[in-house]
Design an enzyme around this catalytic site. Structure first.
Site, PDB file in Angstrom:
ATOM      1  N   GLU A 157     -42.032   0.531  31.597  1.00 31.67           N
ATOM      2  CA  GLU A 157     -41.722   1.517  30.451  1.00 31.67           C
ATOM      3  C   GLU A 157     -40.314   2.229  30.416  1.00 31.67           C
ATOM      4  O   GLU A 157     -40.055   3.372  30.291  1.00 31.67           O
ATOM      5  CB  GLU A 157     -42.835   2.528  30.182  1.00 31.67           C
ATOM      6  CG  GLU A 157     -43.417   2.567  28.817  1.00 31.67           C
ATOM      7  CD  GLU A 157     -44.335   3.900  28.699  1.00 31.67           C
ATOM      8  OE1 GLU A 157     -44.164   4.948  28.944  1.00 31.67           O
ATOM      9  OE2 GLU A 157     -45.438   3.614  27.969  1.00 31.67           O
ATOM     10  N   GLU A 226     -50.431  -0.981  26.080  1.00 27.93           N
ATOM     11  CA  GLU A 226     -51.181   0.190  26.061  1.00 27.93           C
ATOM     12  C   GLU A 226     -51.702   0.855  24.672  1.00 27.93           C
ATOM     13  O   GLU A 226     -51.026   1.385  24.056  1.00 27.93           O
ATOM     14  CB  GLU A 226     -50.306   1.312  26.954  1.00 27.93           C
ATOM     15  CG  GLU A 226     -49.987   1.001  28.252  1.00 27.93           C
ATOM     16  CD  GLU A 226     -49.376   2.109  29.045  1.00 27.93           C
ATOM     17  OE1 GLU A 226     -49.229   3.269  28.631  1.00 27.93           O
ATOM     18  OE2 GLU A 226     -48.449   1.713  30.343  1.00 27.93           O
TER      19      GLU A 226
HETATM   20  C1  GAL Z   1     -47.635   5.765  29.444  1.00 25.28           C
HETATM   21  C2  GAL Z   1     -47.535   5.206  30.530  1.00 25.28           C
HETATM   22  C3  GAL Z   1     -48.679   5.246  31.443  1.00 25.28           C
HETATM   23  C4  GAL Z   1     -49.378   6.614  31.135  1.00 25.28           C
HETATM   24  C5  GAL Z   1     -49.729   6.960  29.986  1.00 25.28           C
HETATM   25  C6  GAL Z   1     -50.182   8.055  29.648  1.00 25.28           C
HETATM   26  O1  GAL Z   1     -46.335   6.038  28.821  1.00 25.28           O
HETATM   27  O2  GAL Z   1     -46.912   4.004  30.827  1.00 25.28           O
HETATM   28  O3  GAL Z   1     -48.502   4.791  32.700  1.00 25.28           O
HETATM   29  O4  GAL Z   1     -48.782   7.212  32.017  1.00 25.28           O
HETATM   30  O5  GAL Z   1     -48.160   6.930  29.385  1.00 25.28           O
HETATM   31  O6  GAL Z   1     -51.410   8.189  30.200  1.00 25.28           O
END
Ligand code: GAL
Length: 859
Positions: A157, A226
């Protein structure tokens, strides 16, 4: 399996990218590539649902069940990060055993026929300690994290922070892509949130919604790496919840608007065992409000509703992959739209011609307030607010994101001893367990404050916390001496005030002791401290205890962040002016005596001076406690209720079950009811106001033996060990409410009679499906009414219309079974009231099979 030849190899290939979809290749090698529409597996485009599960957040014993529940819920892929600091806690010493046996995890995924999306990071973020970086990385000469720096070069990210590294950031992204591709792994690579990802790498979206996301090139497919289907919690914070109807809406919208790969972050969140929680202040539970809860139990209706959604999306897969360019678009109203995926252009004003074999449609109503009826394919469809209807054949609705047919489950927490009185409470309510306490007799041992033992050293000035501890412990003691003259004492008496200690910036927790007594504490993320002190004439010992509560896991310049104190440390209010302690002589000691003596280890008990706990000594800060306990009977997940304690860490049979802290969430700001409509953010639909953010701490069954389990607790602030209890978590109450007008079960679509056109979907009755946890069965049906029942789960009542057969029929179908299915139709129940839409509402109780046997035996 790619990328796992050896631990060394893995980290030598650490890059700023993620390895997309590694096949379960050791079983069946096949090609993975992509085009502008989707991933191609063995040359075929696929619409893929992925379930995020981080292997060290569960035990290997839990993995097969978690993977199976993900698969049953409709996942094709399991996604995980690789946690570098778990695998190489000390430089050159690797750990691929137990919870870190990633090879076993990958093989289990393959053996269940799923794919693996591996995020090699090793920068993970993930609310994981230091974002997954080993702390020793800070000591590599010349290192700068997350930029074009030779000793470094690793990522996740990156787009979020790239700007802060200027040109170095841009070069770093190009280097990472080249390096990854140079590995010849034979699978595509993904960089999430990377709008400037090179042409050869797929950039992807991480967010609550990604339907508007477009990759940075027409040649790339739209991936949602995600999908935040919940959120994490911090000590003293509220508990976030994402309503499943909104999550289903977001997912349906993503596939509606051209998405092809979607991963739930997290499908199972699990537990931050040991000191793996990120920071600052991430709690030990990483439940995440995921479809599978921290203990491995299904969160319902989340899991069930998403399972139906996935089945509906899968029914559309042939149509979704057949379209090369944009789907056909129809504006149905001001805030309503349809996307049609078909092998040919269709006339949307009439029903589909017989010759159109492949056609699926998504009808969306993004109005948050109004239900609307829309006309398409010569039919009228009613769309609830903020919802998507999925029509796999451009005619019948298989699923609507706002209509939940899946069961609701209420989890209960019962005393860990079946012999004591049981207490049942809904899972979200953190109520104290008045029932069973582990023991009324405990052993205890005092931790020493300040310098003691021989592992201390002195230095001039304030050393940065992590430079000293190397994160081998949360605790670092700073000790110095202050000389107070009788003039100072007289001055304070005369002025009627106290001198104070000030520190410009501190994190995460600092405790100030004067002459062995606690003067005060403060916690926060680089917050100033001002602490009045009671000093005596002559030599005073000032002890500052600096504590980390999970190392920073997000952001740029992590290696520079550190912990402890920043700026000036000074005493003010002295007769002759302020005293700067920043360059004084300080004595340092890392960690607790009990940590070094491994007081928690079963084989170290003989060496320790445990004594019997005297009631009069409670509460007592900086104290170790121990006890032994028997495992609760059965296989249900077990937790320790530490709500009576303050802050510390707990171990069972030598395994750290994590940090605990009974910090209370704010009294206000929780939502009484949770409206799924409208854009979600993590502040919406929170619960647990006025209660400790966490009071139950998961003890995996695999760490328990039938009896004589060693429990050791280190308590910092006080607390009452006598009120510690064990609890067993399970689903006790299950409810369903399905009406005659609900759509038929998704499985109908695969039925040969439906495929052959022998039956029409309209002839198939909707179904109610009820299911208890594994090893449990339906022990009682508390309510059943086919008619017009009122209310919601645990609150049903009969309406005007009620089929008198309801209860007996449901009991016959369900009682004594782990799960049951009932058709919601007059054919089953008879028609209790003509021309009225009937609904079946059921409330049933689940009990473990062992309890049931006992019950039956006593009859
Ligand atoms: C994203 C990150 C994840 C986790 C998530 C929040 O930005 O890639 O690893 O931290 O936020 O749960």
């Amino acid at each position: 399996m790619l990328g796992f030849r050896s631990g060394q190899g893995l980290f030598a290939v650490a890059v700023a990218v993620q390895l997309a979809v590694v096949s379960a290749a050791f079983f069946e090698p096949f090609n993975v590539s992509y085009d502008h529409r989707a991933l191609l597996i063995s040359g075929k485009r696929r619409m893929l649902i992925s379930a995020g599960i981080h292997y060290p957040r569960a035990t290997p014993e839990m993995w097969p069940g978690l993977i199976a529940k993900s698969k049953e819920g409709g996942a094709d892929v399991i996604q995980t990060y690789v946690f570098w600091n778990g695998h190489e806690p000390t430089r050159g010493q690797y750990d691929f055993k137990g919870r870190y046996d990633i090879v076993k995890f990958a093989k289990l995924i393959g053996s269940q026929g799923l794919y693996l999306h591996l995020r090699i990071g090793p920068y993970a973020c993930a609310e994981w300690n230091f974002g997954g970086f080993p702390v020793w990385l800070r000591d590599i000469p010349g290192i700068e994290f997350r930029t074009n720096n030779e000793p470094f070069k690793i990522e996740n990210e990156y787009g979020n922070i790239e700007g802060q590294y200027g040109q170095g950031g841009k070069e770093y992204v190009r280097w990472a892509a080249k390096m990854a591709l140079g590995l010849g792994a034979g699978v595509p690579w993904v960089m999430c949130k990377q709008t400037d990802a090179p042409e050869t790498i797929i950039d992807s979206c991480n967010a609550f919604y990604c339907d508007g996301f477009r990759p940075n090139s027409y040649k790339k497919p739209a991936f949602w790496t995600e999908d935040w289907n919940g959120w994490y919690a911090s000590w003293g914070g509220r508990l976030p919840h994402r309503p499943v109807r909104d999550n289903a809406f977001a997912v349906a919208r993503f596939f509606q608007r051209g998405g092809s790969f979607q991963n739930y972050y997290m499908f199972f969140g699990g537990t931050n065992f040991g000191r793996t929680a990120g920071g600052p202040f991430q709690i030990t539970s990483y439940d995440y409000d995921a479809p599978i809860d921290e203990y491995g139990l299904l969160t319902q209706p989340k899991w069930g509703h998403l399972k139906d959604l996935h089945a509906a999306i899968k029914l559309c897969e042939p149509a979704l992959v057949v379209v090369n360019d944009s789907p056909q678009y129809v504006k149905l109203g001001p805030m309503q739209e349809a996307h049609i995926y078909s092998s040919e252009r269709v006339d949307t004003n009439r029903s589909l011609s017989e010759s159109t074999s492949i056609c699926s449609a998504f009808l969306a109503n993004i109005d948050e307030h109004k239900s609307v009826t829309v006309k398409i394919f010569g039919e009228v469809y009613s769309l609830p607010p903020w919802s998507v209807s999925i029509l796999p054949n451009c005619k019948n609705v298989a699923f609507n994101t706002a209509k939940v047919g899946s069961q609701v489950s209420i989890k209960t927490v019962e005393s860990g001893s079946p012999s004591r009185s049981n207490k049942t409470e809904p899972g979200e309510l953190l109520l104290h367990n008045e029932g069973f306490f582990i023991s009324s007799t405990w052993m205890t041992l005092k931790e020493s404050i300040g310098a003691s033992g021989n592992n201390s050293f002195t230095a001039h000035g304030i050393l940065e916390h992590l430079n000293v501890t190397k994160d081998t412990s949360d605790y670092l003691w700073y000790i110095t001496r202050i000389n107070v003259s009788d003039e100072d004492i007289a001055f304070w008496e005369e002025m009627d005030f106290l001198p104070s200690l000030t520190i410009n910036k501190t994190r995460d927790v600092v405790r100030v002791f004067v002459n062995g007594h606690l003067s005060g504490s403060k916690f926060g993320n680089w917050v100033p401290l001002k602490q009045p002190l009671h000093l005596v004439q002559g030599c005073n010992e000032l002890v500052l205890l600096s504590e980390t509560v999970g190392l920073q896991n997000y952001g740029a310049f992590l290696e520079k962040d550190g912990a402890g104190f920043r700026g000036q440390i000074k005493l003010s209010g002295f007769k002759n002016g302020d005293i700067d302690l920043s360059n004084s002589l300080w004595t340092y000691r890392v960690g607790l005596k009990g940590e070094f003596a491994e007081l928690y280890a079963p084989d170290k008990q003989k060496n320790a001076d445990w004594t019997d706990l005297k009631l009069a000594s409670l509460p007592s800060a900086f104290t170790w406690y121990k006890n032994t306990f028997d495992a609760p009977e059965g296989d249900d997940p077990v937790a320790l209720d530490l709500g009576s304690m303050g802050k510390g860490q707990a171990w069972v049979n030598g395994h750290s079950i994590g940090r605990y802290w009974s910090l209370i969430a704010p009294e206000t700001g929780c939502s009484k009811s949770c409206n799924y409509r409208g854009a979600y953010n993590e502040k919406k639909c929170t619960t647990n106001c006025g209660l400790p953010t966490q009071s139950w701490y998961h003890i995996p069954r695999a760490w328990l033996q039938p009896s004589n389990n060693l429990l050791v607790i280190f308590e910092e602030t006080g607390g009452n060990p006598l009120n510690i209890s064990l609890s067993v978590h399970s689903t006790k109450t299950i409810c369903g409410k399905v009406s005659e007008t609900h759509y038929p079960p998704l499985s109908t679509w695969y039925h040969p009679d439906f495929i052959n056109g022998k039956i029409s979907i309209n002839e198939v009755a909707p179904q109610m499906h009820l299911q208890c946890d594994d090893g449990h069965m339906i022990s009682a049906v508390k309510f059943a009414s086919y008619g017009t029942p009122h209310g919601s789960c645990q609150n049903y009542s009969l309406g005007k219309c009620h089929a008198s057969t309801s209860l007996s029929l449901v009991m016959k179908a369900c009682q004594g079974k782990n799960n049951c299915t009932i058709n919601v139709s007059n054919t089953i129940f008879g028609d209790p009231c003509r021309r009225t839409v009937k609904t079946l509402a059921v409330e049933a109780e689940c009990a473990s099979v062992t309890d049931n046997k006992m019950l039956l035996g006593s009859w």
